[in-house]
Design a protein around this motif. Structure first.
Motif, short mmCIF file in Angstrom:
data_model
loop_
_atom_site.label_atom_id
_atom_site.label_comp_id
_atom_site.label_asym_id
_atom_site.label_seq_id
_atom_site.Cartn_x
_atom_site.Cartn_y
_atom_site.Cartn_z
N PHE A 1 5.69 0.25 -7.82
CA PHE A 1 5.43 0.25 -6.38
C PHE A 1 4.02 0.75 -6.06
O PHE A 1 3.41 0.33 -5.07
CB PHE A 1 6.43 1.15 -5.66
N LEU A 2 3.53 1.66 -6.87
CA LEU A 2 2.22 2.27 -6.62
C LEU A 2 1.10 1.50 -7.30
O LEU A 2 -0.07 1.87 -7.20
CB LEU A 2 2.22 3.72 -7.11
N SER A 3 1.44 0.42 -7.99
CA SER A 3 0.46 -0.36 -8.74
C SER A 3 -0.27 -1.33 -7.83
O SER A 3 0.09 -1.51 -6.66
CB SER A 3 1.17 -1.13 -9.86
N PRO A 4 -1.29 -2.03 -8.34
CA PRO A 4 -1.99 -3.04 -7.54
C PRO A 4 -1.10 -4.15 -7.01
O PRO A 4 -1.49 -4.89 -6.10
CB PRO A 4 -3.04 -3.59 -8.52
N GLU A 5 0.12 -4.30 -7.56
CA GLU A 5 1.04 -5.33 -7.07
C GLU A 5 1.35 -5.15 -5.59
O GLU A 5 1.65 -6.11 -4.89
CB GLU A 5 2.35 -5.28 -7.88
N SER A 6 1.28 -3.89 -5.11
CA SER A 6 1.62 -3.64 -3.70
C SER A 6 0.39 -3.66 -2.79
O SER A 6 0.52 -3.39 -1.60
CB SER A 6 2.32 -2.27 -3.56
N ALA A 7 -0.78 -3.98 -3.34
CA ALA A 7 -2.00 -3.98 -2.53
C ALA A 7 -1.93 -5.04 -1.43
O ALA A 7 -1.33 -6.11 -1.60
CB ALA A 7 -3.22 -4.22 -3.41
N ALA A 8 -2.51 -4.71 -0.30
CA ALA A 8 -2.50 -5.59 0.87
C ALA A 8 -3.14 -6.94 0.56
O ALA A 8 -4.09 -7.03 -0.23
CB ALA A 8 -3.21 -4.92 2.03
N ALA A 9 -2.61 -7.98 1.18
CA ALA A 9 -3.14 -9.34 1.05
C ALA A 9 -3.81 -9.71 2.37
O ALA A 9 -3.19 -10.30 3.25
CB ALA A 9 -2.02 -10.32 0.71
N ASP A 10 -5.08 -9.36 2.50
CA ASP A 10 -5.78 -9.55 3.77
C ASP A 10 -6.05 -11.04 4.03
O ASP A 10 -6.20 -11.84 3.11
CB ASP A 10 -7.12 -8.80 3.75
N LEU A 11 -6.15 -11.38 5.32
CA LEU A 11 -6.44 -12.76 5.71
C LEU A 11 -7.80 -13.19 5.18
O LEU A 11 -7.97 -14.35 4.79
CB LEU A 11 -6.38 -12.89 7.23
N GLN A 12 -8.74 -12.28 5.19
CA GLN A 12 -10.07 -12.62 4.67
C GLN A 12 -9.99 -13.03 3.20
O GLN A 12 -10.57 -14.05 2.78
CB GLN A 12 -11.03 -11.44 4.84
N ASN B 1 0.83 -1.22 0.00
CA ASN B 1 0.00 0.00 0.00
C ASN B 1 0.86 1.27 0.00
O ASN B 1 0.66 2.20 0.78
CB ASN B 1 -0.93 0.02 1.21
N ILE B 2 1.83 1.31 -0.90
CA ILE B 2 2.80 2.41 -0.92
C ILE B 2 2.11 3.75 -1.14
O ILE B 2 2.56 4.78 -0.61
CB ILE B 2 3.85 2.17 -2.02
N THR C 1 -7.64 5.86 -3.92
CA THR C 1 -6.74 4.75 -4.27
C THR C 1 -7.40 3.38 -4.17
O THR C 1 -6.92 2.41 -4.77
CB THR C 1 -5.51 4.75 -3.35
N GLY C 2 -8.49 3.28 -3.42
CA GLY C 2 -9.10 1.99 -3.19
C GLY C 2 -8.34 1.14 -2.20
O GLY C 2 -8.69 -0.02 -1.96
#
Length: 847
Positions: free
Chosen positions: A472-483, A342-343, A548-549
């Protein structure tokens, strides 16, 4: 005359205490063929194979052209460091890398469990179904990877055209001066090579390779085992300690380089592979950080485990890296590999005074080269150095990289060897140089301006830094939530939503635990681990930023706290490479230099040192063990087979002097690598219990597990055997690896000599720092130590230990860091009730 002999003896003896003493044996030159040729079997064309680079490019879907370009650079670009990792590191630092041991194709199945490396899904083991290579002879013992149909033809030959020459650049930044838009450095200098079979590690054909000499040494083109064989089989000879890796007459078929992704590419926590040896691209992410990689063991893979280099260098836990190990500051300070999550929401720090180079169209009249420079034959492409106030990120554990994200990205390439010989290698400390007036006695700052002028690889990366940041600012850095992770596990059955996660967590941690945990977090943790400016009680920590979503709260302030406030192992906070006068000086802000010293720790600090960042807790469920060095929580041990068993028991008895190691039967059992969703979650829970109950932690301190014997002096051949003309120094098993690595031998040598020749001046120097009473005792202790070493140089270690026992202050004077217990500190939360601790664990798992 006696003084000269004494000075020489003292210098040699003190060097023996150093963590990097090696010798260069005289090696007979092997016969080298003058007409190298490569015998290869006919390969199936890549177009007819299942193993191509197409799946890698499928990961570009949804990325902007700039982020796409940045992704490929991050995964593939070495910026020319293959020479550094093949020659320079070994010759200048004296530490050997055995690339075949790490990357051999016949051990692809266990590569992750051994080294923590991520197998490239596009590569294959020669001879496996649909693999273009039918035998290891064709690939010199490595995997076959896309692009090898061309690369392998140039092993032992010149003329190889690097795949980076065909790199598809993104459109230039429209805000850039036109000269910068039109004048980007040739993409060939990104230097891609082809994959080795392990992501982030790249191979290049060695034009100096001689297949005849290689086959004579190894018996086959498909193995490097003879290359790793000891030069002598006679244990009495010094050559018995060295392998052919140090034989300059033997050239390997490949030169190996590293991309930045080597440490950051990892399994996606939300979608891990079912089999760690056979991941697909959907299981891989480039930014989360590899918490299993054993990068320290890789770097010393060509050293026997009973050498000082191995025992001190390879002390880091899986998933940590000592970013100052090569540009050494003699501080053992391995830290976790940054998780770049989430940079876009990461806090920046306003009002930072930043002196750096910025793009310009022209240089002011009369400007000097160190102030402004225009690239020859590229009109309008200039760079000007100036001081401005900016808002910047703080990077690295202590916020050292603080001139902006682009500069921090560029510095990573230096840290992995790019432009070493042209820019920065001669600014490092030579641990054998004992003359304070000579170059390389200590670090000196390297010049970014000089590096830009001299190194095209620097310019190739610099001209595309904005693309890497876009990645770094792309969806590649999006959080990987446990849910999301558990939803992926249940995808073939039923939907799994947030309510399901809450229900599961409350079944494990108690009814209402998640809701109660949020209250506990807001009251006890959010001060450091929230980026919101609003009162923590009012913050929705799960809310998304509409722009950013991404999660609106980065769950960390990224602000700096004195290490004494946090109480954790302080060695990493004493990292000094960014200080003024040191090698990475130009990557730190003026604000960094102005930080006050921490008066509550015994070691010298200040000048920027002595702080840790308040890190993010995003996806903390997937990033155990904890703290900056992965020390809180169970120890990870990976595979346990013969020479590939890298686990070293670090549990000690802190109630006894010297913190002796606990026997294995009395130590907690280490945990096997398990990157599955359930495996990560179980490790998270165990590590959280460790974190919140510091009094129950089993203390950890990395120790030498073997005696290290250092021969000081030349060896001569008397006609029948090799004899040492000198003495041996023994560093015993059980010594703390950190104390050996942190020993400031140069200051120690200088003061030993001063104690004998100029005791009054030395006492004056000590008085300024430690007061008159301490100064007098220090001089007496140094004189006694010098006398003891002169009488028996082989007792060097014993003499130092005796002096420290008599006067503990000596440890503070000549050690960059005296901390030994690695999992101490961060006692926040220990006073919570058991039910609140469970609630906090449950809530944090949802973030």
């Amino acid at each position: 005359m006696k003084t000269s002999i004494w000075l020489a003896t003292m210098a040699v003896a003190a060097i023996a205490a150093l963590a990097w003493f090696t010798k260069q044996p005289e090696i007979a030159q092997a016969e080298i063929a003058t007409q190298p040729s490569v015998a290869q079997a006919q390969m199936t064309s890549q177009q007819n194979s299942a193993y191509t680079d197409n799946e890698f490019h499928s990961g570009e879907v949804g990325l902007s052209p700039s982020a796409r370009a940045g992704r490929e650079i991050w995964f593939k670009a070495t910026a020319g460091n293959e020479r550094f990792h093949t020659y320079t590191f070994q010759q200048r630092v004296g530490v050997l890398i055995d690339w075949f041991r790490v990357l051999r194709g016949d051990q692809r199945e266990q590569r992750f469990q051994t080294w923590g490396l991520i197998n490239d899904p596009g590569c294959c083991t020669p001879g496996s179904p649909n693999c273009p290579a039918k035998s290891r002879e064709e690939t010199y013992g490595f995997d076959w990877c896309p692009g090898d149909e061309t690369l392998l033809k140039f092993v032992g030959k010149s003329g190889y055209r690097d795949p980076a020459c065909d790199f598809k650049d993104a459109p230039a930044e429209s805000a850039d001066p036109k000269g910068h838009q039109d004048g980007r450095e040739d993409a060939c200098n990104l230097a891609f090579g082809t994959s080795t079979g392990a992501l982030g590690f790249r191979k290049f054909p060695n034009p100096k390779f001689d297949p005849v000499a290689w086959k004579k040494l190894n018996g086959s083109l498909g193995t490097w085992e003879g290359y790793d064989r000891k030069i002598s089989s006679d244990p009495k000879r010094n050559d018995a300690k060295l392998s052919r890796l140090s034989d300059g007459s033997i050239e390997p078929p490949f030169r190996i380089g590293m991309a930045c992704g080597a440490c950051h590419i990892a399994f996606n926590p939300a979608k891990p592979p079912t089999d760690s040896a056979h991941p697909k691209w959907e299981n891989i992410t480039g930014l989360v950080g590899n918490q299993y990689i054993r990068i320290s063991e890789i770097i010393v893979s060509g050293m026997p485990s009973d050498t000082l280099e191995w025992q001190v260098f390879a002390h880091a836990r899986p998933g940590t890296s000592d970013t100052s190990a090569i540009p050494t500051d003699q501080i053992n300070n391995a830290g976790t590999i940054n998780a770049l999550i989430n940079i876009a929401q990461r806090p920046v720090h306003d009002n930072t005074q930043v002196l750096r180079w910025r793009k310009a169209e022209v240089c002011p009249s009369g400007a000097k080269e160190h102030e402004c420079w225009c690239e020859p034959n590229k009109p309008g492409k200039c760079w000007q150095r100036s001081l401005k106030t900016e808002a910047v990120h703080h990077i690295l554990k202590g916020g050292e990289d603080s001139t902006g994200a682009l500069g921090a990205i560029q510095r990573v390439y230096f840290n992995i060897g790019s432009c070493a010989e042209k820019c920065w290698l001669n600014h490092l400390t030579d641990l054998r140089q004992l003359d304070p007036a000579a170059r390389n006695f200590g670090q000196t700052p390297f010049s970014i301006g000089q590096c830009r002028r001299e190194c095209p690889n620097f310019r190739a990366i610099e001209d595309r830094l904005q693309d890497i940041l876009a990645f770094f600012l792309s969806p590649e850095s999006a959080a990987a939530d446990l849910q999301a992770a558990r939803a992926n596990m249940h995808a073939s059955k039923v939907a799994y939503g947030k309510d399901d996660l809450t229900a599961d967590l409350e079944q494990e941690f108690g009814k209402g635990a998640v809701s109660r945990g949020r209250t506990v977090f807001a009251a006890n943790c959010a001060r450091c681990h929230s980026s919101s400016k609003a009162p923590a009680e009012t913050v929705d920590f799960h809310a998304l930023d509409p722009k950013t979503g991404l999660r609106a709260d980065w769950l960390g302030s990224d602000a700096l706290a004195p290490v004494s406030e946090i109480g954790t192992d302080r060695c990493r906070a004493l990292h000094s490479n960014h200080m003024q006068g040191h090698v990475w000086e130009e990557f730190a802000s003026e604000n960094y230099y102005a930080r006050p010293a921490d008066p509550n720790i015994p070691e010298q600090n200040g000048g920027g040192r002595g702080y840790y960042r308040n890190i993010s807790l995003l996806n903390v469920w997937a990033h155990a063990p904890f703290l900056h060095n992965n020390s809180v929580g169970p120890e990870l041990c990976g595979i346990s087979t013969g020479s590939y068993d890298f686990y070293r028991n670090s549990y000690v008895d802190a109630s006894k002097p010297g913190y002796p190691m606990l026997s294995h039967d009395k130590s907690p059992v280490c945990w096997k690598y398990d990157p599955s969703v359930d495996g990560r979650f179980k490790l998270y829970v165990a590590s959280m219990n460790d974190l919140l109950n510091p009094s129950q932690r089993a203390p950890k301190a990395t120790k030498l597990d073997r005696d290290i014997v250092l021969d000081v002096g030349p060896r001569v051949w008397d006609g029948s055997e090799e004899k040492l003309i000198g003495f041996s120094v023994r560093i015993p098993a059980g010594s703390t690896a950190g104390k050996v690595g942190n020993f400031q031998h140069k200051a120690f040598i200088a003061d030993l000599i001063a104690a004998k020749l100029h005791p009054q001046q030395l006492e004056k120097n000590y008085t300024t720092q430690f007061g008159a009473a301490n100064a007098h005792q220090l001089v007496l202790a140094m004189q006694d130590t010098a006398n003891a070493i002169v009488q028996d140089p082989g007792k060097l270690v014993d003499a130092i230990k005796s002096a420290r026992a008599r006067l503990p202050l000596l440890g503070e004077v000549y050690s960059s860091c005296n901390a030994e217990i690695e999992n101490d500190g961060h006692r926040f939360g220990e006073d919570l009730s058991p039910s609140d601790k469970k609630a906090l664990i449950a809530f944090l798992a949802t973030l």
